[in-house]
Every structure is written in C-alpha cells, then in structure tokens.
Motif scaffolding. Structure first.
Motif, PDB file in Angstrom:
ATOM      1  N   ARG A  56      -4.900   3.231  -3.641  1.00 55.29           N
ATOM      2  CA  ARG A  56      -6.138   3.775  -3.491  1.00 55.29           C
ATOM      3  C   ARG A  56      -6.423   4.366  -2.272  1.00 55.29           C
ATOM      4  NH1 ARG A  56      -9.458  -0.990  -2.135  1.00 55.29           N
ATOM      5  NH2 ARG A  56      -7.615  -1.568  -1.323  1.00 55.29           N
ATOM      6  N   ARG A  57      -5.295   4.417  -1.276  1.00 58.60           N
ATOM      7  CA  ARG A  57      -5.493   5.326  -0.145  1.00 58.60           C
ATOM      8  C   ARG A  57      -4.908   6.616  -0.012  1.00 58.60           C
ATOM      9  NH1 ARG A  57      -9.225   5.694   3.023  1.00 58.60           N
ATOM     10  NH2 ARG A  57      -8.104   7.001   4.484  1.00 58.60           N
TER      11      ARG A  57
ATOM     12  N   GLU B 105      -4.092  14.093  -4.763  1.00 59.83           N
ATOM     13  CA  GLU B 105      -3.337  12.742  -4.803  1.00 59.83           C
ATOM     14  C   GLU B 105      -4.092  11.951  -5.868  1.00 59.83           C
ATOM     15  OE1 GLU B 105      -1.897  12.758  -0.155  1.00 59.83           O
ATOM     16  OE2 GLU B 105      -3.379  11.291  -0.667  1.00 59.83           O
TER      17      GLU B 105
ATOM     18  N   PRO C   2       0.682  -1.290  -0.036  1.00 59.48           N
ATOM     19  CA  PRO C   2      -0.078  -0.121  -0.211  1.00 59.48           C
ATOM     20  C   PRO C   2       0.755   1.358  -0.004  1.00 59.48           C
ATOM     21  CG  PRO C   2      -0.643  -1.434   2.083  1.00 59.48           C
ATOM     22  CD  PRO C   2       0.780  -1.986   1.424  1.00 59.48           C
TER      23      PRO C   2
ATOM     24  N   ASP D   4      -5.879   9.174  -1.477  1.00 60.31           N
ATOM     25  CA  ASP D   4      -7.223   9.773  -1.862  1.00 60.31           C
ATOM     26  C   ASP D   4      -7.329  10.979  -1.361  1.00 60.31           C
ATOM     27  OD1 ASP D   4      -7.637   9.217   0.825  1.00 60.31           O
ATOM     28  OD2 ASP D   4      -9.788   8.226   0.280  1.00 60.31           O
ATOM     29  N   ARG D   5      -6.377  11.842  -1.200  1.00 62.77           N
ATOM     30  CA  ARG D   5      -6.531  13.308  -0.537  1.00 62.77           C
ATOM     31  C   ARG D   5      -6.495  14.348  -1.615  1.00 62.77           C
ATOM     32  NH1 ARG D   5      -2.855  10.292   2.138  1.00 62.77           N
ATOM     33  NH2 ARG D   5      -3.605   9.036   3.566  1.00 62.77           N
ATOM     34  N   LEU D   6      -7.579  15.130  -1.324  1.00 58.76           N
ATOM     35  CA  LEU D   6      -7.457  16.549  -1.791  1.00 58.76           C
ATOM     36  C   LEU D   6      -6.419  17.395  -1.518  1.00 58.76           C
ATOM     37  CD1 LEU D   6     -11.303  16.998  -2.034  1.00 58.76           C
ATOM     38  CD2 LEU D   6      -9.813  16.214  -3.801  1.00 58.76           C
ATOM     39  N   ILE D   7      -5.881  18.347  -2.267  1.00 61.68           N
ATOM     40  CA  ILE D   7      -4.552  19.068  -1.675  1.00 61.68           C
ATOM     41  C   ILE D   7      -5.015  20.542  -1.827  1.00 61.68           C
ATOM     42  CG2 ILE D   7      -2.470  19.888  -2.007  1.00 61.68           C
ATOM     43  CD1 ILE D   7      -1.968  16.909  -3.284  1.00 61.68           C
ATOM     44  N   SER D   8      -5.464  20.829  -2.673  1.00 62.95           N
ATOM     45  CA  SER D   8      -5.985  22.151  -2.551  1.00 62.95           C
ATOM     46  C   SER D   8      -7.042  22.453  -3.771  1.00 62.95           C
ATOM     47  CB  SER D   8      -4.829  23.310  -2.760  1.00 62.95           C
ATOM     48  OG  SER D   8      -4.221  23.032  -4.181  1.00 62.95           O
ATOM     49  N   PHE D   9      -7.908  23.499  -3.672  1.00 59.34           N
ATOM     50  CA  PHE D   9      -8.980  23.886  -4.825  1.00 59.34           C
ATOM     51  C   PHE D   9      -9.082  25.248  -4.939  1.00 59.34           C
ATOM     52  CE2 PHE D   9     -13.492  24.563  -5.881  1.00 59.34           C
ATOM     53  CZ  PHE D   9     -13.260  24.257  -7.513  1.00 59.34           C
TER      54      PHE D   9
ATOM     55  N   TRP E  79       0.818   7.401   2.157  1.00 59.37           N
ATOM     56  CA  TRP E  79       1.271   8.915   2.243  1.00 59.37           C
ATOM     57  C   TRP E  79       2.170   9.259   1.297  1.00 59.37           C
ATOM     58  CZ3 TRP E  79      -1.655  10.959   5.813  1.00 59.37           C
ATOM     59  CH2 TRP E  79      -2.194  10.147   6.707  1.00 59.37           C
ATOM     60  N   ARG E  80       1.967  10.440   0.584  1.00 63.59           N
ATOM     61  CA  ARG E  80       2.896  11.165  -0.463  1.00 63.59           C
ATOM     62  C   ARG E  80       4.062  11.539   0.310  1.00 63.59           C
ATOM     63  NH1 ARG E  80      -1.317  15.374   0.387  1.00 63.59           N
ATOM     64  NH2 ARG E  80      -0.425  17.118   0.691  1.00 63.59           N
ATOM     65  N   SER E  81       4.008  11.986   1.622  1.00 67.84           N
ATOM     66  CA  SER E  81       5.373  12.463   2.306  1.00 67.84           C
ATOM     67  C   SER E  81       6.278  11.448   2.643  1.00 67.84           C
ATOM     68  CB  SER E  81       4.893  13.133   3.600  1.00 67.84           C
ATOM     69  OG  SER E  81       3.975  12.038   4.441  1.00 67.84           O
ATOM     70  N   ASP E  82       5.531  10.157   2.806  1.00 69.05           N
ATOM     71  CA  ASP E  82       6.745   8.968   3.200  1.00 69.05           C
ATOM     72  C   ASP E  82       6.253   7.826   2.394  1.00 69.05           C
ATOM     73  OD1 ASP E  82       4.360   9.238   4.801  1.00 69.05           O
ATOM     74  OD2 ASP E  82       5.497   8.140   6.479  1.00 69.05           O
TER      75      ASP E  82
END
Lengths: 249, 434
Positions: B61-62, B79, B20, B64-69, B23-26
């Motif tokens: 699939r995880r 993501e 899986p 799945d976060r929005l970052i900015s709009f 996290w885009r950070s790690d």
C-alpha cells in the motif's frame, strides 16, 4: 494548480506522513526541496510531487546522523531557493525499545536520530529563518514525548526533548515573526508501525499528513494529529506519577 | 498488526508474517521470508485470492507514488499500490479518465492488473489489462522484469492473481473525456427479455449495466433497472475522500441485517424507485460508477459471518437459456440473494491467460454466507455455468472446487510455467489441490 510560489523544505520526506504533507503543498503548486536518506528514495518522492502539480522539486540526500553534512545540505537548499517559507523536519525512526534496554549504544543511536540530529538541523535553520524575519519551522514530534512509558521511553525521551527544545525556540523566534509548530501524531498506519496491533485510534498516513499541513498553514503552536489526542494526552499527563508507575503502558 | 481480510470477510486467513514493500528502488529481502509470498494492497478481492494463510503478505500500500504523467498522450506511470481514486483525482480535472473502472475506486493498480478487472464499458474497451502498456515485475529471485503486452510474462501477470511476482509499477493509457460528468439514462425492464432487448443497443453507449432482482420469479424473472451512459461535460466534482471510509458502518450487524425478507423489500423498493420507468440526467462520475463507495465497510451489514459474491459469465444464446436457469436456481433456493448486476460482455479478447471476461452474459450476486446451504447452491450454479461453457470469476470466489476451476480456466497449466515458484495464495492452493 496555479503555482503560488511557496517555497517548502521537507527533511525526511520519505516518511509516510511527510510525503502526504508534501503532496498537499505540491497540489497547490509549491516549490519544494525534499531530502531522504538515499537518492533513489528522494527522487521517487520528488517525481510523485512533480506529477501532482509542484512547480519545482529538488531531491537532496541527507542523513540526520551526519550533523555537519546535514547542515551543508540545508545551506545548499537555502541558497538554491533563496530561502524557504516553510521547513518541515520529519526524519525519525521508531527504535526497538527492548534492544535499547539491553544495549546502551542502541538507545544512544535512537536519541541521535530522533533528537540530536534534528537539533543539529534546527539550529542553522532557526538562524536563517530568524534573519529572514518570516516563515515557519514545523517538526514532527510524537504523543510519546508527552510522558515516559515503559513500552517506548527511549523514543519518548527523544520526542520529549524535542518538545522542550521547540518550546524555547518558539519563544525565541516569536518576536522575529517566525512560527514554530510542534506536531504530535498519535498512532498512524505507516511502515514504522506495521508491526503494531492496530486499534481504533490508528489513522491513515494520508489523514495524518493532511492534518499536519493544516496545522502548519494555521501556524498552530502545538498540534495533536489527529486532534483527538489532545484530550487523551491531557488525561495521560494528569495521572499522578505514583499511580502511573504502576500501570502497564 | 492490522487486519488482512478480503472484502467478503469470508474465509478468514492469517498470514504468518507481513512485510511492507515501500520502495521500488530497494525491495524487501524476500529470500529471508519463510512460506509462500503474495502481494496485498486494498483487500478488495472478495474471496481468498488476496489471502495467504500461513504465508507472507507483501503489503504494497505504501508503494503509492506517481512516476510520470504525459498530459499530451495520456500516459500515466505509477507504482502498483496507487489507488484508482488517486488516479481519478489527478487526471479527471486534466481532461482524462481511466480506460476501465470497476464498481469501487478503492482498488490498487496492481490489483486491477492481477485480476484483469472489467467495468461497465467492457463491450467497448475490454479489460483493464488491455490498456496497460508496460509494467515491472519483481520476482522472488530478486530479478526485475520490465515487460510489454507481447511478452508471455506480461500475459501471465495480467489476470495472473499475483502469482508471477510483485508488480512494482505500471504504465496505463488513459482516455480523453469532455468532463467529469456522465449523461445517464435509467430504464426499468419487466423481465429478462426486456434486458436482452436493451442489451442489444449497448454499442451506442460507452457504459451499460443492469441491476436485477434475483428474488423475482415466474413472469417477472429477470426484471430490473438498466443504466447506461456516456461521458459528459461537468464543471467540478468533489475529489475522493481521504480514505475509503467516510460514512462507516461501525460494527458487524448482529446476526446480519441481510436476510431473504429484508432483501425482498429492498429489491422491490429499488425496482419501484422513481415513478417513471425512464429517466435521464447528467451526474458526477463517482455516484454513477461507485455508488457503494459512499458507505465505508458496508459489507458489515452482512454480519460477522460475511458474505460471498458469485460472478459468472455464460456464452450468449438467443433467449438467454443458461442465465435463466441460474436465476431460477437462485430464486428457488431460499438464499437471500441481493440485487444482482447483469451485463453483456463484448467480444474483445482479454490480454491475460487467466482473464475472466469472455463474450456472453455476466451476472454478479451477493449472498450472506449461511454455511452449507449457500455452498450447495453455488456448487449447483457452477454446474450450470460449466455445462454452458462459461466461467466463474476468481477475484470474487471463496469456494469453487478444483474441478470447476480446471473446467473454467484450462490455461491454469500454462500459468504454472510463468508462476514465481515462491508465490502462492489461499485461493491458488485451494483450486490446485489434487
């Protein structure tokens, strides 16, 4: 998306179920404090909630195994928002049962994250909510806490202990007008369970998170997530121990 | 472990491991994974381009976060595992829409980019990738690359079938819409010439597509129903269901419910549906774009052997010779071709080196998989398409030969210069076999 001023604290907001519950609050314009183990994770969740409509989101770093540090973060959050209407505690890890059997330290560490660390946060939170005389404390337990099974009894012991603690706390806080909600998810398709065989009882984190949200909003005492685990666990709990001990579960 | 299948349920492939990516950070420790790597999200590719037999699937699939709009300029950053359903639920009530949507909203942003998907507005908007303004790529070396449309790594990632690394996030330029509705028109046409006449009016509409009865022959060859529409005001629409599956087909239909006989009945009924040859209505956007999303796992109707979809594009000729030949071969084959989708692509260039869309007529048709006879027909169709200078869509493919692939996508050699050496897929190993 009208801000409704609801103040929500989510501890362990980076867990898949808690993120989904937080999203349900964000979509109705709530103000949220979310905590995660690392600042990057907390900020990633916070940004997502802001885009989805939360009126305000703050991300704090909290490690439930640092009991004193955790209490300080709760104090900081409480002061920042002047109290909360809902606190959801969702921090937890699924330990490797076989490792816990081989190594006592691993078992203790699993209890520390899933039970002791949560109790350390629940105590100051209960006092603050009790003094406020309103609000709701919700905690993610597990169906695993309903009965010890050979395949995950260390995790089950932590969640079962939490279940008892919350029963007592609910009883204690009832008269002061504070609700205590125990949530018992079954199998949820999350990174925590990605290594398991996923049978028909698995549900998505999205569905589980929304079910948690509804249970909190309805101030349920104990909610199985999803609902069909209630009859299943009724049966599992009813099996006599002399039979149960022979089962491979 | 959950099942990691493709949408057509053919072929089967088993990854050696699934990691899986949460996290885009790690990002995950890719250096410890053994075997080739490939990102996987919704599994909506039909064939084997999203599969990695014996390799490592990176489940995003995880992610799945929005970052900015940016609600002023319509720029959405999110993501790569975010689904188009999530995006539409968020932006449609705010007066925005995705620049391009395919036939299902249950695809990820990463998959939409990696396959450089297209929709019913290709003639006006081009492909999905043409509206991506930035993206971040994670390479197996641990290197992270943020790139923009001018960069070769961007152009190879768009339509690059996931072979250049893991897309972590992307920024998409949305478009303004007057509401959640589509003012649509449904027109029956009696044959292929009828289609070509209607397609000549495409420029007047944002969205156009036709459903064609592949089993009709002779005078009726190419008959079907034309759908065209534009965005229109509509107050409210229901948000997407929580999950793709709502009304779910519970199990594989024994032996499959789809055969030449049932398809003939279905095609006839679809063509006859509605007494009038022309009908206008304003409908919510979801049933217009995603009619099959209403039934989860509908592909199970094809039975345990699954199905294959064939989508090709052939350059325009005055009376559609090549597409006529394709229809003739399908109708004469005895294979149970379902309703087919026919559309004229516009002449906007695609941003990716390996993008599928190019000017001409594109046809997509499902076949229940019946083994050798199905494969033989599709090989014949490949030859027709290659002779016409067309191409077959990798996102839908489970069987094209390496020679066909080379003929359709000469830029594959160029893609190798940007491919991450640790990334590969079942599809790629198949079409690049010597």
């Amino acid at each position: 998306m009208r801000p409704d001023g609801l103040r929500v604290l989510v501890v362990g907001a980076s867990s898949a179920i808690a993120t989904e519950t937080a999203r349900a609050y964000a979509e109705r314009g709530a103000r949220l404090v979310v905590t995660a183990r690392t600042p990057e994770r907390g900020e990633a969740v916070a940004a997502d909630l802001r885009v989805r409509g939360a009126a305000e989101v703050r991300a704090l770093t909290l490690d439930v195994t640092d009991h004193a540090g955790g209490t300080a973060v709760i104090d900081q959050a409480w002061t920042a928002f002047g109290g909360f209407d809902v606190a959801l505690l969702a921090a937890g890890v699924l330990p490797d049962q076989l490792r816990c059997e081989a190594d006592g330290a691993a078992a203790v560490a699993a209890l520390d994250v899933n039970l002791v660390g949560i109790v350390a946060l629940l105590t100051p939170l209960a006092n603050r909510f009790g003094a406020a005389g309103r609000g709701c404390i919700a905690v993610i337990g597990s169906v695993a806490g309903d009965r010890g099974r050979q395949s995950n009894y260390v995790y089950g012991a932590a969640k079962g202990g939490l279940d008892r603690f919350l029963q007592g706390l609910r009883n204690r806080l009832h008269r002061s007008g504070v609700a205590v909600v125990t949530l018992k998810p079954g199998f949820v398709d999350t990174p925590m369970t990605s290594a398991m065989d996923q049978g028909p009882l698995f549900v998505s984190a999205r569905r589980a998170g929304r079910a948690v949200y509804r249970a909190i909003e309805r101030r349920r005492d104990v909610a199985y997530v999803p609902w069909f685990w209630r009859p299943i666990m009724l049966v599992v709990r009813a099996i006599p121990e002399r039979v149960f001990k022979r089962l491979r579960l | 472990m959950r099942a990691y299948r493709s949408w057509g349920r053919y072929p089967e492939a088993t990854p050696a491991a699934v990691v899986p990516v949460v996290w885009r950070s790690d990002p995950p420790p890719l250096e410890r994974a053994r075997g080739p790597l490939l990102a996987y999200a919704c599994g909506r590719s039909y064939g084997d381009s999203c599969l990695n037999d014996g390799g490592v699937l990176l489940d995003v699939r995880r992610l799945d976060r929005l970052i900015s709009f940016d609600g002023e300029r319509g720029l959405l950053c999110c993501e790569a595992g975010v689904t188009l359903a999530q995006i539409l639920d968020l932006v449609v009530p705010r007066g925005w829409f995705l620049p391009v949507v395919p036939g299902t909203r249950w695809v990820s942003v990463g998959g939409a980019i990696a396959n450089d998907i297209h929709g019913k507005n290709h003639h006006r908007a081009g492909t999905f990738g043409a509206h991506v303004t930035r993206l971040e790529l994670l390479r197996s070396s641990g290197e992270r690359i943020t790139c923009t449309p001018a960069d070769p790594i961007f152009q190879s990632t768009v339509g690059g079938l996931g072979l250049t690394g893991v897309i972590l996030w992307a920024e998409i330029a949305l478009k303004r819409v007057p509401g959640a509705g589509i003012a649509m028109e449904r027109i029956r046409f009696p044959d292929l010439n009828g289609f070509l006449e209607l397609a000549a009016e495409d420029a007047r509409f944002e969205y156009t597509v036709a459903w064609v009865d592949c089993l009709a022959r002779g005078r009726r060859l190419g008959r079907g129903v034309y759908l065209r529409g534009d965005h229109a005001p509509l107050e409210r629409t229901a948000p997407s269901p929580l999950e793709a599956q709502r009304l779910r087909v519970p199990m594989d239909a024994p032996g499959g419910l789809v055969n030449a006989f049932t398809m003939r009945l279905f095609n006839e009924a679809y063509y006859r549906a509605g007494l009038r040859a022309r009908r206008r209505a304003t409908v919510p956007y979801a049933p217009f774009f995603f009619p099959l999303d209403a039934v989860g796992e509908w592909t199970r109707l094809y039975g345990p052997k699954g199905f294959v979809q064939y989508q090709c594009v052939v350059p325009d000729t005055p009376n559609g010779e090549a597409i006529r030949t394709v229809f003739d071969r399908i109708a004469g084959s005895g294979e149970a071709a379902s309703l087919a989708v026919l559309k004229r692509f516009g002449d906007l260039g695609s941003p990716g080196w390996l993008s599928f869309p190019r000017p001409g007529l594109t046809l997509a048709v499902d076949f229940p998989f019946r083994g050798a006879s199905t494969l033989r027909l599709l090989d014949e169709l490949d030859a027709v398409v290659a002779a016409a200078g067309g191409a077959v869509y990798p996102a839908k493919d489970a069987r094209m030969s390496p020679a066909s692939f080379r003929a359709f996508f000469p830029a594959a050699e160029r893609l190798e210069t940007q491919r991450d050496p640790r990334f590969s897929s079942s599809f790629w190993r198949r079409v690049r076999a010597a």
